[in-house]
Design a protein around this motif. Structure first.
Motif, mmCIF file in Angstrom:
data_model
loop_
_atom_site.group_PDB
_atom_site.id
_atom_site.type_symbol
_atom_site.label_atom_id
_atom_site.label_comp_id
_atom_site.label_asym_id
_atom_site.label_seq_id
_atom_site.Cartn_x
_atom_site.Cartn_y
_atom_site.Cartn_z
ATOM 1 N N THR A 63 2.444 7.327 -8.184
ATOM 2 C CA THR A 63 1.947 7.756 -9.510
ATOM 3 C C THR A 63 1.888 6.595 -10.504
ATOM 4 N N ILE A 64 1.615 5.401 -9.992
ATOM 5 C CA ILE A 64 1.359 4.228 -10.822
ATOM 6 C C ILE A 64 -0.119 4.247 -11.192
ATOM 7 N N PRO A 65 -0.485 3.938 -12.415
ATOM 8 C CA PRO A 65 -1.906 3.986 -12.813
ATOM 9 C C PRO A 65 -2.797 3.139 -11.916
ATOM 10 N N ASP A 66 -3.973 3.659 -11.617
ATOM 11 C CA ASP A 66 -4.941 2.929 -10.798
ATOM 12 C C ASP A 66 -5.192 1.538 -11.379
ATOM 13 N N GLY A 67 -5.094 0.535 -10.536
ATOM 14 C CA GLY A 67 -5.407 -0.822 -10.938
ATOM 15 C C GLY A 67 -4.243 -1.614 -11.488
ATOM 16 N N TYR A 68 -3.136 -0.959 -11.774
ATOM 17 C CA TYR A 68 -1.994 -1.660 -12.374
ATOM 18 C C TYR A 68 -1.503 -2.781 -11.467
ATOM 19 N N VAL A 69 -1.494 -2.542 -10.162
ATOM 20 C CA VAL A 69 -1.108 -3.558 -9.187
ATOM 21 C C VAL A 69 -2.325 -4.057 -8.413
ATOM 22 N N SER A 70 -3.211 -3.157 -8.042
ATOM 23 C CA SER A 70 -4.343 -3.526 -7.183
ATOM 24 C C SER A 70 -5.287 -4.516 -7.851
ATOM 25 N N ASN A 71 -5.328 -4.565 -9.174
ATOM 26 C CA ASN A 71 -6.214 -5.497 -9.873
ATOM 27 C C ASN A 71 -5.584 -6.869 -10.128
ATOM 28 N N VAL A 72 -4.347 -7.061 -9.705
ATOM 29 C CA VAL A 72 -3.669 -8.344 -9.913
ATOM 30 C C VAL A 72 -4.003 -9.251 -8.726
ATOM 31 N N THR A 73 -4.977 -10.097 -8.900
ATOM 32 C CA THR A 73 -5.518 -10.855 -7.769
ATOM 33 C C THR A 73 -4.758 -12.145 -7.459
ATOM 34 N N ASN A 74 -3.850 -12.567 -8.338
ATOM 35 C CA ASN A 74 -3.119 -13.804 -8.061
ATOM 36 C C ASN A 74 -1.822 -13.556 -7.274
ATOM 37 N N VAL A 75 -1.654 -12.349 -6.776
ATOM 38 C CA VAL A 75 -0.535 -12.002 -5.894
ATOM 39 C C VAL A 75 -1.130 -11.492 -4.585
ATOM 40 N N SER A 76 -0.592 -11.935 -3.455
ATOM 41 C CA SER A 76 -1.140 -11.534 -2.155
ATOM 42 C C SER A 76 -1.032 -10.032 -1.954
ATOM 43 N N LYS A 77 -1.879 -9.517 -1.072
ATOM 44 C CA LYS A 77 -1.854 -8.087 -0.779
ATOM 45 C C LYS A 77 -0.487 -7.668 -0.260
ATOM 46 N N THR A 78 0.095 -8.470 0.627
ATOM 47 C CA THR A 78 1.410 -8.149 1.189
ATOM 48 C C THR A 78 2.452 -8.013 0.097
ATOM 49 N N ASN A 79 2.459 -8.928 -0.855
ATOM 50 C CA ASN A 79 3.471 -8.901 -1.909
ATOM 51 C C ASN A 79 3.198 -7.827 -2.957
ATOM 52 N N ARG A 80 1.937 -7.481 -3.147
ATOM 53 C CA ARG A 80 1.641 -6.361 -4.044
ATOM 54 C C ARG A 80 2.128 -5.044 -3.438
ATOM 55 N N LEU A 81 1.897 -4.881 -2.137
ATOM 56 C CA LEU A 81 2.365 -3.668 -1.467
ATOM 57 C C LEU A 81 3.892 -3.591 -1.466
ATOM 58 N N LYS A 82 4.541 -4.728 -1.266
ATOM 59 C CA LYS A 82 6.002 -4.763 -1.290
ATOM 60 C C LYS A 82 6.516 -4.376 -2.672
ATOM 61 N N ALA A 83 5.869 -4.879 -3.713
ATOM 62 C CA ALA A 83 6.285 -4.563 -5.087
ATOM 63 C C ALA A 83 6.166 -3.070 -5.371
ATOM 64 N N ILE A 84 5.111 -2.453 -4.863
ATOM 65 C CA ILE A 84 4.941 -1.011 -5.053
ATOM 66 C C ILE A 84 6.019 -0.251 -4.290
ATOM 67 N N GLY A 85 6.322 -0.691 -3.070
ATOM 68 C CA GLY A 85 7.336 -0.023 -2.264
ATOM 69 C C GLY A 85 8.718 -0.059 -2.886
ATOM 70 N N LEU A 86 8.981 -1.060 -3.720
ATOM 71 C CA LEU A 86 10.283 -1.198 -4.371
ATOM 72 C C LEU A 86 10.313 -0.556 -5.760
ATOM 73 N N ALA A 87 9.209 0.026 -6.172
ATOM 74 C CA ALA A 87 9.102 0.557 -7.530
ATOM 75 C C ALA A 87 9.693 1.962 -7.654
ATOM 76 N N MET A 88 9.758 2.432 -8.881
ATOM 77 C CA MET A 88 10.143 3.813 -9.160
ATOM 78 C C MET A 88 8.899 4.693 -9.194
ATOM 79 N N THR A 89 9.054 5.968 -8.879
ATOM 80 C CA THR A 89 7.953 6.921 -9.015
ATOM 81 C C THR A 89 7.786 7.241 -10.502
ATOM 82 N N VAL A 90 6.688 6.811 -11.073
ATOM 83 C CA VAL A 90 6.514 6.854 -12.525
ATOM 84 C C VAL A 90 6.657 8.263 -13.079
ATOM 85 N N ASP A 91 6.009 9.248 -12.458
ATOM 86 C CA ASP A 91 6.032 10.601 -13.017
ATOM 87 C C ASP A 91 7.419 11.236 -12.960
#
Length: 331
Positions: free
Chosen positions: A293-321
């Motif tokens: 429940t992270i807003p669309d694009g909040y992580v996916s639009n950050v292009t200076n971080v690799s896909k692997t590390n963006r996915l890892k960051a999401i996996g370690l996050a809190m469920t926003v809602d």
């Protein structure tokens, strides 16, 4: 002027420990709570890059760095609310090799958070109420859960503990324990949203996705781990295959993989929504945002971080809602 009135007018000052990509900030904003200053403690360079993408020009978003180096006494005059999810590395049942709990190399950082809580509570202005919220895995051993409860209650005698599965209001499972002294805190209102609802293309075979981890399964033999260990998430190319039995999937998949000629050595030339092995793909960064429940694009639009590390960051996050529902009564 009462503390409550002042918070309503001026907003609250927040300290987020192990802040990751600042999902606590997203949740507070979603709950309609005005933030005056947001202090973020985080050391992962990839998480910090995502923070900086959004908040580098925000003078009220203040990065503090290492939690072990925070001078909580200095902050005690400002902070109204402390939120954190200390590392679950040695607490989680997923870690079958080391379940040393709160004594583990990473999970013992809980005691740094406890130090900060104590200092802020002790040195806060007279009659000022300090609120907190802590998150961690529900699969921890009972002795660790009881120790955390005991330590937090020794500071805040109105500490409450609730267990929530994010699947109640999100498309993915995520069983977590929440300790807090927010008044009248309750379980957020359930929402009818399914895994299939958030995928861009393809088909899924579960109503709710598995819990997101720091890494997913492979595009070669990952389907076997998915079913035998209930780990990772898949999106299938074909609806009929998605609806077939587990036995049928495991029997027919090797032939589909062979026919695809996908060797698993490289994903170059394939997009996030392609099916290079002819059968399934992994959820995209956008879809993983939606699972949390992270807003669309909040992580996916950050292009200076690799896909692997963006996915890892999401996996370690809190469920926003979930967090938004828990903090709602701070208003």
């Amino acid at each position: 002027m009462s503390t409550t009135t002042q918070i309503n007018q001026d907003g609250i000052n927040v300290l987020s420990l192990f802040d990751g990509i600042s999902c606590a900030k997203l949740a507070l904003e979603k709950a309609g709570i005005k933030i005056n200053k947001y202090y973020s403690s985080e050391i992962c360079p990839h998480a910090l890059a995502i923070q900086n993408h959004h908040y580098s020009g925000d003078t009220n978003h203040i990065q503090l760095g290492d939690v072990c180096k925070i001078d909580a006494i200095t902050l005690s005059q400002e902070i109204d609310f402390i939120i954190f999810g200390s590392p679950c590395t040695q607490l989680s049942s997923v870690n079958s090799k080391d379940r040393s709990g709160l004594e583990g190399n990473e999970s013992k950082l809980f005691y740094e958070a406890l130090r900060i809580l104590k200092d802020i509570y002790v040195f806060a202005p007279v009659r000022k109420k300090i609120y907190f919220l802590m998150e961690n895995v529900a699969s921890m051993y009972k002795k660790d859960k009881d120790n955390i409860t005991k330590e937090l209650t020794s500071i805040f005698d109105d500490t409450k503990l609730v267990m929530i599965n994010s699947a109640d209001i999100a498309p993915a499972n995520r069983r977590r324990l929440y300790w807090t002294n927010i008044p009248n805190v309750g379980i957020p209102e359930p929402k009818d949203i399914k895994y299939q609802d958030i995928v861009v293309n393809g088909y899924v075979d579960k109503e709710k996705a598995n819990v997101l981890l720091g890494s997913n399964i492979t595009l070669t033999n990952g389907i076997f781990r998915y079913y035998k260990m209930n780990i990772g998430n898949l999106v299938y190319k074909d609806q009929e295959f998605a609806n077939s039995t587990t036995e049928e999937k495991l029997l027919t998949y090797p032939l589909i993989l062979k026919q695809s000629k996908y060797l698993g050595k490289s994903r170059s030339g394939f997009g996030e929504y392609d099916f290079p092995n002819g059968c399934y793909r992994l959820p995209s960064i956008l879809e993983c945002e939606r699972l949390m429940t992270i807003p669309d694009g909040y992580v996916s639009n950050v292009t200076n971080v690799s896909k692997t590390n963006r996915l890892k960051a999401i996996g370690l996050a809190m469920t926003v809602d979930v967090i938004a529902g828990l903090v709602a009564n701070l208003k």
